[in-house]
Motif scaffolding. Structure first.
Motif, PDB file in Angstrom:
ATOM      1  N   SER A  61      -5.091   2.550   1.453  1.00  0.00           N
ATOM      2  CA  SER A  61      -4.932   1.454   0.505  1.00  0.00           C
ATOM      3  C   SER A  61      -5.596   1.805  -0.834  1.00  0.00           C
ATOM      4  O   SER A  61      -4.964   1.748  -1.904  1.00  0.00           O
ATOM      5  CB  SER A  61      -5.567   0.194   1.109  1.00  0.00           C
ATOM      6  N   LYS A  62      -6.862   2.185  -0.795  1.00  0.00           N
ATOM      7  CA  LYS A  62      -7.587   2.547  -2.023  1.00  0.00           C
ATOM      8  C   LYS A  62      -6.961   3.788  -2.661  1.00  0.00           C
ATOM      9  O   LYS A  62      -6.787   3.842  -3.882  1.00  0.00           O
ATOM     10  CB  LYS A  62      -9.058   2.824  -1.689  1.00  0.00           C
ATOM     11  N   GLU A  63      -6.614   4.762  -1.837  1.00  0.00           N
ATOM     12  CA  GLU A  63      -6.069   6.025  -2.361  1.00  0.00           C
ATOM     13  C   GLU A  63      -4.731   5.793  -3.061  1.00  0.00           C
ATOM     14  O   GLU A  63      -4.435   6.391  -4.098  1.00  0.00           O
ATOM     15  CB  GLU A  63      -5.909   7.046  -1.224  1.00  0.00           C
ATOM     16  N   SER A  76     -12.616  -2.110  -2.449  1.00  0.00           N
ATOM     17  CA  SER A  76     -12.863  -1.125  -1.400  1.00  0.00           C
ATOM     18  C   SER A  76     -14.208  -0.426  -1.608  1.00  0.00           C
ATOM     19  O   SER A  76     -14.981  -0.238  -0.668  1.00  0.00           O
ATOM     20  CB  SER A  76     -11.716  -0.109  -1.405  1.00  0.00           C
ATOM     21  N   VAL A  77     -14.510  -0.073  -2.852  1.00  0.00           N
ATOM     22  CA  VAL A  77     -15.775   0.621  -3.144  1.00  0.00           C
ATOM     23  C   VAL A  77     -16.972  -0.284  -2.852  1.00  0.00           C
ATOM     24  O   VAL A  77     -17.983   0.160  -2.297  1.00  0.00           O
ATOM     25  CB  VAL A  77     -15.797   1.083  -4.626  1.00  0.00           C
ATOM     26  N   GLN A 135      -4.621  -2.866  -9.199  1.00  0.00           N
ATOM     27  CA  GLN A 135      -5.091  -1.610  -8.574  1.00  0.00           C
ATOM     28  C   GLN A 135      -6.605  -1.497  -8.729  1.00  0.00           C
ATOM     29  O   GLN A 135      -7.310  -1.097  -7.790  1.00  0.00           O
ATOM     30  CB  GLN A 135      -4.403  -0.380  -9.197  1.00  0.00           C
ATOM     31  N   VAL A 194      -8.216  -3.704  -6.181  1.00  0.00           N
ATOM     32  CA  VAL A 194      -8.159  -3.110  -4.834  1.00  0.00           C
ATOM     33  C   VAL A 194      -9.203  -1.988  -4.715  1.00  0.00           C
ATOM     34  O   VAL A 194      -9.951  -1.911  -3.731  1.00  0.00           O
ATOM     35  CB  VAL A 194      -6.739  -2.572  -4.526  1.00  0.00           C
ATOM     36  N   ILE A 195      -9.278  -1.144  -5.749  1.00  0.00           N
ATOM     37  CA  ILE A 195     -10.219  -0.012  -5.706  1.00  0.00           C
ATOM     38  C   ILE A 195     -11.661  -0.539  -5.690  1.00  0.00           C
ATOM     39  O   ILE A 195     -12.467  -0.142  -4.836  1.00  0.00           O
ATOM     40  CB  ILE A 195     -10.003   0.922  -6.922  1.00  0.00           C
ATOM     41  N   ASP A 228       0.850  -1.211   0.000  1.00  0.00           N
ATOM     42  CA  ASP A 228       0.000   0.000   0.000  1.00  0.00           C
ATOM     43  C   ASP A 228       0.876   1.248   0.000  1.00  0.00           C
ATOM     44  O   ASP A 228       0.608   2.214  -0.717  1.00  0.00           O
ATOM     45  CB  ASP A 228      -0.918   0.023   1.233  1.00  0.00           C
TER      46      ASP A 228
END
Ligand code: CAA
Length: 379
Positions: A313-315, A376-377, A369, A372-373, A240
């Motif tokens: 992590s998402k950012e 998270s969303v 990525q 991961v995004i 991350d």
């Protein structure tokens, strides 16, 4: 909300920019051509504390924040992305996990030397059969008396052969899936440890990328990092932060290519005027400028979240995804603006074009990525 750097961040930016221009830029093209690891730059960067930017002064670090760290990687990568990844892999992937998860004894033994650049670090998760599926690694570690015995191999390790210390993941309990993976600190001189041949790569040619081999490699029991079974989470958390570093690297590559393209467009005369007077060129420059700005905002936001102790992590994944893809698009346009000259080694955009690609691949592909995004969303 403030969109300006602090006084300290500005000072660090000015310092690293000057260093990058004076010490890194003049040797970048030659190191690339010769595939030469810039060993002589390591002590020079250490002297300026560029190898310990986000670590406390009590360990010899600069005691700066993660935005400053991102700026350092960005400015180095603006002139040489190989140097950017050497610093990023050392800082985010090799040193940070010891800072975050290390025992006081591990910090005493390794952290100060890493932060001050006396030692260089690397991170070894990837294996021939475990790239995106990072949990599929086959390397094992078994405790025998006072030592862990490691067997297996790793691949594509940045700083391989130059690092003194490697953070290595290995399976310690195959019945437990990701919770059976542990992380270890492996000294380069450990018996049974060896480094393979450097990869011949498309870009970042001055950085070193090698396999690692563990053949009954013995390391002290106390070199387990965190608890047994925590290795996968340690690796994911480490990545991350690493992704902020790669995002900053991509941003720097894009910025360097952009500046070269703007300069060239003002100098190159065709049809009796600089090509920058042509709308076709102006639109490319406008699009490059917007995407670089958006990348920078995403990169600094991810670093800011980390500094504030907020989730990142998402950012970090968003920043890496966007900055990496931007670097590819910007480098492509920068070559287009240079025309035939841009396709030659005589202009830096050719190197930027080759260097940009890796940012979409390492420390998680663009597809990872997005996983991961989306994860998270949708959670
Ligand atoms: N922080 C903390 N924990 C995390 C986490 C994170 N960011 N991501 C996952 N975890 C935890 C999960 O919560 C889960 O724990 P529980 O079982 O307790 O719930 C556990 O880890 C397993 O998570 P997943 O089920 O999501 O794991 P997965 O096997 O499906 O993998 C993945 C997810 C995102 C695809 C991951 O494997 C991944 O990131 N792959 C890419 C690996 C990568 O980036 N490799 C680059 C290596 S470094 C490099 O490039 C070389 C270099 O030197 C530069």
């Amino acid at each position: 909300m403030k969109f300006e750097l602090t006084e300290e961040q500005r000072l660090i930016q000015a310092m690293v920019k000057e260093f990058a221009e004076k010490e890194v830029a003049p040797v970048a093209a030659e190191n690339d051509r010769l595939h030469r690891f810039p060993e002589d730059l390591i002590p020079k960067m250490a002297e300026l504390n560029l190898l310990g930017v986000p670590f406390p002064e009590e360990y010899g670090g600069a005691g700066a924040d993660n935005i400053s760290y991102a700026i350092v990687v960005e400015e180095l990568s603006r002139v040489d992305a190989s140097v950017g990844v050497i610093v990023s892999a050392h800082t985010s992937l090799g040193t940070w996990p010891i800072y975050k998860f290390g025992t006081p004894e591990q910090k005493e033994k390794y952290l100060r030397k890493l932060v001050t650049g006396e030692m260089l670090a690397a991170f070894a998760l990837t294996e021939p059969g475990a790239g995106t599926d990072a949990a599929a690694g086959k390397t094992t570690a078994v405790l025998e008396g006072d030592e862990w015995i490691l067997n297996g191999s790793k691949i594509f390790i940045t700083n391989g052969g130059y690092a003194d210390v490697y953070i290595v993941t290995a399976m310690t309990d195959p019945t437990k899936g990701t919770k059976g993976i542990s992380a270890f600190i492996v000294d380069k001189d450990s018996p049974g440890f060896s480094v393979g041949e450097k990869e011949h790569k498309l870009g970042i040619k001055a950085s070193s990328t090698t396999p690692l081999y563990f053949s009954n490699c013995r390391i002290p029991k106390e070199n387990l990092l965190g608890k047994a079974g925590e290795g996968f989470k340690i690796a994911m958390q480490t990545l991350d932060g690493g992704r902020i570093g790669v995002a900053a690297q991509a941003l720097g590559i894009a910025q360097g290519a952009f500046e070269a393209a703007v300069k060239y467009s003002k100098e190159r005369v065709q049809f009796d005027k600089p090509i920058s007077a042509q709308q076709a060129i102006q639109w490319m420059i406008a699009d490059m400028s917007v995407e670089i700005d958006a990348s920078r905002l995403l990169v600094y936001r991810a670093a800011w979240n980390k500094d504030q102790g907020l989730p990142y992590s998402k950012e970090a994944a968003m920043a890496k995804l966007f900055a990496a893809e931007t670097s590819g698009r910007v480098a492509t346009k920068a070559i287009q603006i240079h025309g035939g000259y841009g396709y030659t080694e005589n202009y830096p955009v050719e190197r930027a074009f080759r260097d940009a690609k890796i940012t979409e691949i390492y420390e998680g592909t663009s597809e990872v990525q997005r996983m991961v995004i989306a994860g998270s969303v949708l959670r």
